[in-house]
Design an enzyme around this catalytic site. Structure first.
Site, PDB file in Angstrom:
ATOM      1  N   LYS A 186       0.235 -10.934  24.645  1.00 40.20           N
ATOM      2  CA  LYS A 186      -0.965 -11.430  23.967  1.00 40.20           C
ATOM      3  C   LYS A 186      -1.928 -10.265  23.779  1.00 40.20           C
ATOM      4  CE  LYS A 186      -4.831 -13.063  25.347  1.00 40.20           C
ATOM      5  NZ  LYS A 186      -5.719 -12.472  24.287  1.00 40.20           N
ATOM      6  N   GLY A 198      -7.630  -5.087  31.513  1.00 41.99           N
ATOM      7  CA  GLY A 198      -8.882  -5.705  31.102  1.00 41.99           C
ATOM      8  C   GLY A 198      -9.934  -5.558  32.182  1.00 41.99           C
ATOM      9  N   GLU A 247      -4.686  -3.594  35.703  1.00 40.57           N
ATOM     10  CA  GLU A 247      -5.324  -2.309  35.408  1.00 40.57           C
ATOM     11  C   GLU A 247      -6.703  -2.626  34.870  1.00 40.57           C
ATOM     12  OE1 GLU A 247      -7.101   0.518  34.209  1.00 40.57           O
ATOM     13  OE2 GLU A 247      -6.005   0.247  32.326  1.00 40.57           O
ATOM     14  N   CYS A 297     -11.704   2.979  30.477  1.00 42.97           N
ATOM     15  CA  CYS A 297     -11.826   2.593  31.881  1.00 42.97           C
ATOM     16  C   CYS A 297     -11.848   3.792  32.826  1.00 42.97           C
ATOM     17  CB  CYS A 297     -10.678   1.651  32.262  1.00 42.97           C
ATOM     18  SG  CYS A 297      -9.039   2.331  31.938  1.00 42.97           S
ATOM     19  N   GLU A 346     -19.942  -0.779  35.573  1.00 37.97           N
ATOM     20  CA  GLU A 346     -19.297  -0.223  34.400  1.00 37.97           C
ATOM     21  C   GLU A 346     -20.061  -0.627  33.142  1.00 37.97           C
ATOM     22  OE1 GLU A 346     -14.740   0.377  32.989  1.00 37.97           O
ATOM     23  OE2 GLU A 346     -15.352  -1.691  33.362  1.00 37.97           O
TER      24      GLU A 346
END
Length: 492
Positions: free
Chosen positions: A186, A238, A260, A295, A397
């Protein structure tokens, strides 16, 4: 800070489908998503969305395909994956174009990720006929002979994020297939165009129908995929909010997952560092190339006090030299952020940081462009100094073009600040003292450490974090081992 012209804006967009077995569906039961070009702020394509019904169908087809794919010879799996890598390479220019369409990343930056995607696909193709196990005993008190087997799981549910749509596919699918699994993927509905071409090339490579199924969908489709009883493992890239939901769903069946997630990586700049390299790396990765939407980027810069002012001046000059604009222009260094929600959120983070006392030294505003780009989601590369290491800006973040700079005095203080976060994905160390570099690398609580600007995402090095940055590895043997179950066998 300069602006690239908008004369090269590419407004054409390919059709997107749900790729399920041999089907190439133009609609889905979850309706449609209006994809917005982040460079213009305008809807540019209507995307069909898979619902639970299509997810169920894809998993069932993948489950059937697994029965023959797992017994396909390793040499044949290798050949097909190498063919896929060749096709990605042959279509590299188109992938670069689609990456810019997907999320506004400059085409020149996407080209680097496309090259890495080719490497990852070829690397894991090469693992297909090299999976082995070990003899655990040849003679025991009861005379047993023991050995192990590494076997595929079956159907792997893969959910990828939007910031690197092609590289995310390449970091997961080839390894899963080389190990003998089938996949249902997906992609994010925010970035559907690269996945569409990837699915077409999977078929062109001759990979059997049902082995790879790619169907864009929203959160409901992702939930249906994770909870499906015939999905044996989940691989997700994500954020931690979604990851917690995935873990909760997986817990119902004790289903394993690779996660991750995000990062708040520290870039420690010691006084003996090569400041040209240190400042260039820290600035371009954190506020430049992908507008901070990565990330593993070094979004916290920790600078030793003796070189603090010099580093601050260098970083500011680099940030202000970044060309912002049309992702299709060859002179663009930074494009827009992914959508209006991200645009508003990032500007809110900047406002909160100023209110909390961080010193804004560069940027900090929405970037207004002209012509077709007037409605785009552009933000100036933003640099804050004197950032409290325990403030929201240093701890959370941002996933936008915002760099937080903090001063330190000693090696011990730098390590303490670097580790004072719930994240643990990457760490960066800038020093000419190798012993110190190795010492600090060992002390940093992260999944990887890069000394003196080491490159990101080499395929033979494991990548993955600790803490809020996730669990599991991609890259190297660890990346393929995530898609293999270890079984022990004894013969009396």
């Amino acid at each position: 800070m300069t602006t690239a012209t908008d004369t090269t804006v590419d407004l054409t967009r390919p059709d997107v489908h749900l790729h399920i077995g041999t089907d190439r569906r133009a609609d889905g039961s979850a309706g449609v998503y209006e994809h917005v070009n982040p460079a213009t702020g305008k809807v540019d394509k209507i995307i069909p969305l898979a619902g639970p019904a299509e997810v169920d169908r894809a998993v069932e087809i993948a489950h059937e395909a697994y029965k023959s794919w797992r017994t396909t010879s390793p040499a044949e799996r290798r050949r097909l994956l190498l063919r896929l890598a060749d096709l990605i390479e042959a279509n590299a220019d188109e992938f670069n174009r689609r990456g810019a369409m997907d999320n506004g990343t400059p085409r020149s930056v996407v080209a680097n990720l496309t090259g890495k995607s080719i490497e990852w696909t070829r690397y894991y193709a090469g693992w297909a006929d090299k999976i082995s196990a070990e003899v655990t005993s040849t003679l025991t008190a009861d005379g047993e002979f023991g050995y192990t087997l590494r076997q595929p799981y079956g159907v792997i549910g893969i959910i990828i994020t939007w910031n690197g749509p092609l590289i995310s596919l390449a970091m997961k699918i080839p390894a899963a297939l080389a190990a003998g699994n089938t996949v249902v993927v997906k992609p994010s509905e925010l970035t559907p165009f690269s996945g569409e071409l990837f699915a077409e090339l999977v078929a062109e490579a001759g990979i059997p129908p049902g082995v790879v199924n790619i169907l864009p969908g929203d959160a409901a489709a992702g939930a249906a995929l994770v909870s499906h009883p015939k999905v044996q493992k989940v691989s997700f890239t994500g954020g931690p909010v979604t990851a917690r939901k995935i873990l909760a769903a997986c817990a119902e069946d004790m289903k394993p997952a690779v996660l991750e997630l995000g990062g708040k990586s520290a870039n420690i700049v010691f006084e003996d560092a090569d400041l040209d390299a240190a400042c260039g790396l820290g600035t371009m990765m954190s506020v430049g190339a992908m507008s901070g939407q990565g990330c593993a980027f070094p979004t916290r810069m920790l600078v030793q006090d003796s070189v603090y002012e010099e580093v601050l001046a260098r970083v500011t000059a680099i940030a202000e030299s970044i060309t912002i604009g049309d992702p299709f222009s060859p002179t663009t260094m930074a494009g827009p952020v992914v959508n209006q929600a991200a645009h508003e959120r990032i500007l809110g983070v900047i406002a909160e940081a100023k209110a909390a006392g961080a010193r804004l030294v560069s940027g900090g505003n929405a970037r207004a462009l002209a012509g077709e780009l007037a409605g785009g989601f552009f933000i100036e590369p933003t640099v804050f100094a004197e950032v409290d290491p325990y403030s929201g800006l240093a701890q959370n973040e941002v996933f936008g073009p915002v760099l937080a700079i903090t001063k330190f005095s000693t090696e011990e203080e730098a390590i303490e600040i670097a580790n004072a976060t719930r994240y643990g994905l990457s760490g960066y160390i800038q020093t000419k003292d190798l012993k110190r570099g190795l010492r600090v690398a060992e002390a940093m609580i992260t999944g990887e450490v890069l000394i003196n600007g080491a490159s990101n995402l080499p395929v033979n090095r494991p990548f993955g974090g600790v803490g809020l940055s996730g669990v599991g590895k991609e890259g190297g043997f660890g990346g393929i081992d995530e898609f293999l179950r270890l079984k022990g066998i004894g013969i009396a």
